[in-house]
Design a protein around this motif. Structure first.
Motif, PDB file in Angstrom:
ATOM      1  N   PHE A   1       0.287   6.225   2.090  1.00  0.00           N
ATOM      2  CA  PHE A   1      -0.638   5.114   2.817  1.00  0.00           C
ATOM      3  C   PHE A   1      -1.795   4.937   2.040  1.00  0.00           C
ATOM      4  CE2 PHE A   1      -4.572   4.762   5.476  1.00  0.00           C
ATOM      5  CZ  PHE A   1      -4.004   3.629   5.989  1.00  0.00           C
ATOM      6  N   ILE A   2      -2.429   5.830   1.279  1.00  0.00           N
ATOM      7  CA  ILE A   2      -3.706   5.482   0.419  1.00  0.00           C
ATOM      8  C   ILE A   2      -3.147   4.624  -0.644  1.00  0.00           C
ATOM      9  CG2 ILE A   2      -5.233   6.662  -1.398  1.00  0.00           C
ATOM     10  CD1 ILE A   2      -5.225   9.082   0.439  1.00  0.00           C
ATOM     11  N   LEU A   3      -1.967   5.049  -1.573  1.00  0.00           N
ATOM     12  CA  LEU A   3      -1.588   4.094  -2.523  1.00  0.00           C
ATOM     13  C   LEU A   3      -1.361   2.715  -1.995  1.00  0.00           C
ATOM     14  CD1 LEU A   3      -0.666   3.790  -5.366  1.00  0.00           C
ATOM     15  CD2 LEU A   3       1.668   4.492  -4.806  1.00  0.00           C
ATOM     16  N   SER A   4      -0.697   2.338  -0.983  1.00  0.00           N
ATOM     17  CA  SER A   4      -0.260   1.000  -0.268  1.00  0.00           C
ATOM     18  C   SER A   4      -1.612   0.542  -0.005  1.00  0.00           C
ATOM     19  CB  SER A   4       0.593   1.482   1.111  1.00  0.00           C
ATOM     20  OG  SER A   4       1.647   2.091   0.452  1.00  0.00           O
ATOM     21  N   TYR A   5      -2.570   1.251   0.894  1.00  0.00           N
ATOM     22  CA  TYR A   5      -3.685   0.515   1.269  1.00  0.00           C
ATOM     23  C   TYR A   5      -4.877   0.009   0.128  1.00  0.00           C
ATOM     24  CZ  TYR A   5      -7.970  -0.389   3.856  1.00  0.00           C
ATOM     25  OH  TYR A   5      -9.023  -0.911   4.447  1.00  0.00           O
ATOM     26  N   SER A   6      -4.722   0.915  -0.922  1.00  0.00           N
ATOM     27  CA  SER A   6      -5.601   0.348  -2.199  1.00  0.00           C
ATOM     28  C   SER A   6      -5.083  -0.503  -2.904  1.00  0.00           C
ATOM     29  CB  SER A   6      -6.081   1.795  -2.875  1.00  0.00           C
ATOM     30  OG  SER A   6      -4.872   2.396  -3.032  1.00  0.00           O
ATOM     31  N   ALA A   7      -3.687  -0.437  -3.046  1.00  0.00           N
ATOM     32  CA  ALA A   7      -2.825  -1.437  -4.086  1.00  0.00           C
ATOM     33  C   ALA A   7      -3.017  -2.835  -3.265  1.00  0.00           C
ATOM     34  CB  ALA A   7      -1.521  -1.103  -4.207  1.00  0.00           C
ATOM     35  N   SER A   8      -3.295  -2.910  -2.102  1.00  0.00           N
ATOM     36  CA  SER A   8      -3.023  -4.200  -1.252  1.00  0.00           C
ATOM     37  C   SER A   8      -4.521  -4.676  -0.966  1.00  0.00           C
ATOM     38  CB  SER A   8      -2.608  -3.965   0.284  1.00  0.00           C
ATOM     39  OG  SER A   8      -1.177  -3.341   0.075  1.00  0.00           O
ATOM     40  N   SER A   9      -5.698  -4.004  -1.220  1.00  0.00           N
ATOM     41  CA  SER A   9      -7.021  -4.199  -0.889  1.00  0.00           C
ATOM     42  C   SER A   9      -7.503  -4.893  -2.233  1.00  0.00           C
ATOM     43  CB  SER A   9      -7.977  -3.196  -0.422  1.00  0.00           C
ATOM     44  OG  SER A   9      -7.234  -2.526   0.704  1.00  0.00           O
ATOM     45  N   LEU A  10      -7.165  -6.220  -2.612  1.00  0.00           N
ATOM     46  CA  LEU A  10      -7.612  -6.749  -3.831  1.00  0.00           C
ATOM     47  C   LEU A  10      -9.293  -7.120  -3.780  1.00  0.00           C
ATOM     48  CD1 LEU A  10      -4.604  -9.329  -4.322  1.00  0.00           C
ATOM     49  CD2 LEU A  10      -4.850  -6.964  -5.062  1.00  0.00           C
TER      50      LEU A  10
ATOM     51  N   PRO B   1      -9.421   4.541  -8.569  1.00  0.00           N
ATOM     52  CA  PRO B   1      -9.561   5.948  -8.496  1.00  0.00           C
ATOM     53  C   PRO B   1      -8.332   6.120  -6.977  1.00  0.00           C
ATOM     54  CG  PRO B   1     -11.606   5.276  -8.861  1.00  0.00           C
ATOM     55  CD  PRO B   1     -10.678   3.979  -8.637  1.00  0.00           C
ATOM     56  N   LEU B   2      -8.727   5.100  -6.036  1.00  0.00           N
ATOM     57  CA  LEU B   2      -8.038   5.276  -4.849  1.00  0.00           C
ATOM     58  C   LEU B   2      -6.340   5.342  -5.090  1.00  0.00           C
ATOM     59  CD1 LEU B   2      -9.858   3.554  -1.944  1.00  0.00           C
ATOM     60  CD2 LEU B   2      -9.612   6.126  -2.026  1.00  0.00           C
ATOM     61  N   CYS B   3      -6.119   4.273  -5.941  1.00  0.00           N
ATOM     62  CA  CYS B   3      -4.628   4.430  -6.253  1.00  0.00           C
ATOM     63  C   CYS B   3      -4.166   5.590  -7.010  1.00  0.00           C
ATOM     64  CB  CYS B   3      -4.472   3.172  -7.143  1.00  0.00           C
ATOM     65  SG  CYS B   3      -4.412   1.497  -6.308  1.00  0.00           S
ATOM     66  N   GLY B   4      -5.094   5.948  -7.608  1.00  0.00           N
ATOM     67  CA  GLY B   4      -4.563   7.364  -8.516  1.00  0.00           C
ATOM     68  C   GLY B   4      -4.518   8.578  -7.597  1.00  0.00           C
ATOM     69  N   ILE B   5      -5.496   8.703  -6.709  1.00  0.00           N
ATOM     70  CA  ILE B   5      -5.464   9.791  -5.907  1.00  0.00           C
ATOM     71  C   ILE B   5      -3.861   9.661  -4.896  1.00  0.00           C
ATOM     72  CG2 ILE B   5      -6.281  10.829  -3.752  1.00  0.00           C
ATOM     73  CD1 ILE B   5      -9.074  10.062  -4.673  1.00  0.00           C
ATOM     74  N   GLY B   6      -3.574   8.394  -4.288  1.00  0.00           N
ATOM     75  CA  GLY B   6      -2.589   8.145  -3.609  1.00  0.00           C
ATOM     76  C   GLY B   6      -1.272   8.568  -4.303  1.00  0.00           C
ATOM     77  N   GLY B   7      -1.199   7.972  -5.458  1.00  0.00           N
ATOM     78  CA  GLY B   7      -0.111   8.122  -6.437  1.00  0.00           C
ATOM     79  C   GLY B   7      -0.024   9.791  -6.780  1.00  0.00           C
ATOM     80  N   SER B   8      -1.117  10.475  -7.061  1.00  0.00           N
ATOM     81  CA  SER B   8      -0.976  11.811  -7.307  1.00  0.00           C
ATOM     82  C   SER B   8      -0.275  12.541  -6.177  1.00  0.00           C
ATOM     83  CB  SER B   8      -2.400  12.206  -7.900  1.00  0.00           C
ATOM     84  OG  SER B   8      -2.729  11.469  -8.983  1.00  0.00           O
ATOM     85  N   LEU B   9      -0.842  12.322  -5.015  1.00  0.00           N
ATOM     86  CA  LEU B   9      -0.375  13.010  -3.944  1.00  0.00           C
ATOM     87  C   LEU B   9       1.060  12.795  -3.721  1.00  0.00           C
ATOM     88  CD1 LEU B   9      -3.299  12.477  -1.219  1.00  0.00           C
ATOM     89  CD2 LEU B   9      -2.683  14.570  -2.394  1.00  0.00           C
TER      90      LEU B   9
END
Length: 626
Positions: free
Chosen positions: A499-508, A517-525
Motif C-alpha cells: 500500500f505505501i509503495l503504491s500510494y507514494s509511487a502514484s502521488s506525483l 523515502p516513502l517508496c523506499g519504506i514501502g519497498g523495504s517492507l
C-alpha cells in the motif's frame, strides 16, 4: 496482527466483543455445515463456465477501448498492452483457481475472505461486490438501447415505448428499454442455472463470431492495403514503453468478469477439476481475442486517425465497407447482453451466501425447490438494477464498479497466503453441540494421555500445549508457534508495504523529499515480507484444508504478492471522486453490519475447537442421532 492469527476466542470483556466479531472465521462448507432447505443444482460443466467467464468479461468495452487506448497511450503496441494486462489478470486467476477448487461454495471472494481472514473483511468485500454488480448491470443495460437504435436506423430508430425520454421539468432521462432488458434477464436467471447459462452461451458465441469476423476480414484488408498503421515514422512505441504500460493499466479493466465463474462454484458438477479449467480457458480466450482484434484494427488505420468512439466501425468504413458497421453494432449489442447476464448472475449468489451466514435477512437464502435457484435474491437484484437503469445515467458511477473487483482480487491473493502459511487451526461449532463438546472435553481431561492438544482454544497461548508436552517436544513446539507468528507478521508487513509503495509511487504531487523515502519504506517492507515468507516452510495443514485434490497455485508467495501490489496500485489510482462515492456506500454497510449483521451472524454463539477434535465431535453427534 489479529486478523492474521486465531483470535476469535471466547472470554474477555465486553469491550472486545466487536473486535472478536470482526475476526471470527467460518469453516469451509462441507458435509458438517449443510445449508438449510433445498440445494443449488449441480449442473455446470467446463463449457458452461467458459460461457459465463467469456460472456461476463467481453463487454462492449473492446469496441471502444481499442481506439481510446491506442490514440492516447499505446499506439501500434496496443496488443502488448492487452498481453501485459492479461498476464496481470492471470495472477488473480491463479489465486481464484486454487480457492474456488478448495472452497467450492457460492459467494466467491466474500466466501474465501470469511474463511481465511474474518467476518469484518468478508462483510466489506461482500458489500462492495453488491455495489459492483448492481451498478455494473445497470450501466451495461443503459448502454444497450443506443446500439439497438443504430441497428434500427439511427438515434431515433427505436419505437416510442422503448426510446429514451426526458421527464419534463427534471434533468432525468428514463430508459424503458434498459429496464425491460434487465427484467428479461432476471426472468431467464430464475428459470435455472443451466437454462440461463445456455442462453448466455448462445449470445456469447454470437459476439465471438463478430469478433472473429473483424479479425478475419480485417486481416484480409490489412494484407491487401499493406498495414498502413504499422508503417509510421513514430515507430512501434510512439508514447514510449511508459505509454504502453499506462495503456495496460487502462485495458486491465477489460478483463474484469472472469471472477463470475467462481461465484457459480456451488453449481459445478466437478469443481476441483472444472473450475480451474473454466477460469483459465475463459481468461485465455478473452486475452487472445483482445490481442488479435487490436493487432488488426491498429494495422488498418494509423493510431492517431482512429475514431475514439467507434474505432472498429470507422476502420472498416474507411475501407469502403459501410455494411460491416451493422455487423459490428450487432456484436456490440450481443456483447452488452452477455455482459448483463454476467453482471446479474453472481449477485444473487453473494446475497444468498451472506444470508446463509446470518449477515443479511434469511429471505435471500431461500432456494426454489423446482428451479434450484435463489429466486427471491435474483428478483431483488433485478428490481434494483432495473430501477437504476430506468432512472439514472450511471456511466459516471462506472469507476465504482472497479473498486469491488480490485478489493476482491486483493483479498483473494491475501487469502492464498494465509491458507498456505497460517491456515485456521480451529473450527466453529454451533452452541447446540455444547453438551457433546463438554463430554469430549471431559474425556480428554481424564485421559491418561497428556499428549493431545486442548479441545477449546484459550486466550493464553502458553497453555495451548500442556507443560509436560512442551518439555517433551522442546524447541519443536516453540518453532511451530514462531513459524506461524513470523508468517502472520510477514503477510501483514507485505500488505502495508504494497500500500505505501503504491500510494507514494502514484502521488506525483508529493515533493521528492517525502515521496522517495516513502517508496523506499514501502519497498523495504514488501521485500522483507517476501524474503521472510520464502524462507520459512508452508503449513502442513494446507494439504488437507478444504476440499483436497484441486488446483494448487504456483510460485507462492511471489505470485500472490505481485498480485496484491498490482491491484493496490490500481485501487490507489481510481481517483478521489470514486473513493468518495464508494466510502458513502461502505459507511452504509458498516451501519448495517453493526446493527444487523453482527447480531444475527451464524457465528455469534459459536464455540471454537481445535480442528483435530471437530470431526470427533461431529461423529459422536451423528452417532447419537442414528
Amino acid at each position: 496482527m489479529g486478523f492474521l492469527v486465531d483470535t476469535q476466542k471466547e472470554g474477555g470483556g465486553h469491550s472486545w466483543g466487536y473486535v472478536r466479531s470482526l475476526v471470527r472465521r467460518k469453516q469451509v462448507d462441507s458435509a458438517n455445515s449443510k445449508s438449510q432447505g433445498h440445494q443449488l443444482a449441480k449442473a455446470l460443466t467446463v463449457p458452461h463456465l467458459i460461457a459465463i467467464g467469456v460472456g461476463a468479461t467481453i463487454g462492449a468495452g473492446v469496441y471502444i477501448l481499442v481506439g481510446t487506448v491506442a490514440r492516447e497511450h499505446s499506439g501500434p503496441s496496443l496488443a502488448l498492452s492487452f498481453l501485459i494486462a492479461g498476464i496481470a489478470a492471470g495472477l488473480s486467476a491463479f489465486c481464484y483457481a486454487e480457492l474456488s477448487s478448495r472452497c467450492p461454495s457460492a459467494g466467491s471472494a466474500y466466501h474465501y475472505s470469511y474463511i481465511c481472514v474474518g467476518e469484518g473483511v468478508a462483510w466489506i468485500i461482500g458489500w462492495a461486490l453488491i455495489l459492483e454488480y448492481t451498478i455494473g448491470g445497470s450501466a451495461v443495460a443503459r448502454g444497450i438501447s443506443p446500439n439497438l437504435a443504430l441497428i434500427f436506423g439511427g438515434e431515433n430508430g427505436l419505437p416510442a415505448i422503448l426510446a429514451r425520454h426526458q421527464i419534463p421539468g427534471l434533468d432525468i432521462v428514463v430508459d424503458p428499454c434498459a429496464a425491460i432488458l434487465v427484467f428479461i434477464v432476471t426472468g431467464l436467471l430464475c428459470l435455472g442455472i443451466k437454462e440461463s447459462t445456455f442462453a448466455q452461451g448462445i449470445v456469447t458465441a454470437a459476439n465471438v463470431c463478430v469478433l472473429l469476423f473483424v479479425i478475419v476480414v480485417g486481416s484480409y484488408l490489412g494484407f491487401k492495403t499493406g498495414w498502413a498503421g504499422y508503417e509510421l515514422p513514430t515507430g512501434f512505441f510512439p508514447f514510449g514503453v511508459d505509454g504502453m504500460l499506462a495503456g495496460s493499466a487502462t485495458v486491465f479493466f477489460a478483463f474484469i468478469g472472469f471472477d463470475s465463474v467462481a461465484s457459480a462454484a456451488e453449481e459445478v458438477r466437478n469443481p476441483q477439476r472444472d473450475l480451474p479449467i473454466g477460469i483459465g480457458l475463459a481468461l485465455f480466450l478473452c486475452c487472445a481475442l483482445y490481442m488479435m482484434v487490436s493487432i488488426v484494427i491498429v494495422g488498418l488505420v494509423p493510431y492517431y486517425a482512429m475514431d475514439p468512439d467507434t474505432p472498429i466501425s470507422s476502420a472498416f468504413a474507411s475501407h469502403d465497407m459501410q455494411w460491416a458497421v451493422y455487423i459490428i453494432t450487432l456484436g456490440a449489442v450481443m456483447a452488452l447482453c452477455s455482459a448483463l447476464m454476467g453482471a446479474l448472475l453472481p449477485q444473487p449468489r453473494i446475497l444468498m451466501a451472506m444470508a446463509r451466514d446470518g449477515l443479511l435477512p434469511s429471505i435471500f437464502s431461500d432456494i426454489n425447490k423446482s428451479t434450484h435457484v435463489p429466486v427471491k435474491a435474483t428478483v431483488a437484484t433485478g428490481l434494483c438494477a432495473a430501477t437504476l437503469a430506468f432512472f439514472m445515467e450511471v456511466s459516471q458511477l462506472a469507476g465504482m464498479v472497479s473498486v469491488g473487483t480490485l478489493l476482491a482480487f486483493t483479498m483473494v491473493a491475501i487469502s492464498v497466503l494465509i491458507l498456505r502459511f497460517v491456515p485456521p487451526d480451529e473450527q466453529p461449532l454451533p452452541s447446540s453441540l455444547q453438551e457433546r463438546i463438554d463430554s469430549v472435553s471431559d474425556h480428554i481431561g481424564t485421559s491418561s494421555s497428556s499428549q493431545q492438544q486442548p479441545l477449546i482454544f484459550k486466550n493464553d497461548a502458553s497453555i495451548d500445549i500442556p507443560v509436560k508436552n512442551q518439555e517433551a517436544l522442546g524447541c519443536c513446539a516453540l518453532s511451530e508457534e514462531n513459524r506461524r507468528m513470523v508468517a502472520g507478521w510477514s503477510i501483514m508487513f507485505t500488505c502495508i508495504g504494497a500500500f505505501i509503495l503504491s500510494y507514494s509511487a502514484s502521488s506525483l504531487s508529493f515533493p521528492g523529499l517525502i515521496r522517495y523515502p516513502l517508496c523506499g519504506i514501502g519497498g523495504s517492507l514488501l521485500l522483507a515480507g517476501l524474503i521472510a515468507l520464502s524462507s520459512i516452510d508452508q503449513d502442513d495443514a494446507r494439504h488437507t484444508f478444504g476440499h483436497s485434490g484441486g488446483y494448487i497455485c504456483p510460485f507462492v508467495p511471489l505470485l500472490p504478492i505481485i498480485c496484491i501490489l498490482i491491484n493496490m496500485y490500481l485501487l490507489v489510482n481510481l481517483g478521489s471522486a470514486t473513493w468518495a462515492r464508494v466510502s458513502v456506500w461502505l459507511l452504509i454497510g458498516v451501519i448495517v453490519y453493526v446493527f444487523y449483521g453482527r447480531k444475527h451472524s451464524s457465528l455469534a454463539n459459536a464455540v471454537y475447537v481445535t480442528t483435530a477434535h471437530a470431526e470427533e465431535i461431529y461423529r459422536k453427534h451423528e452417532g447419537s442421532l442414528a
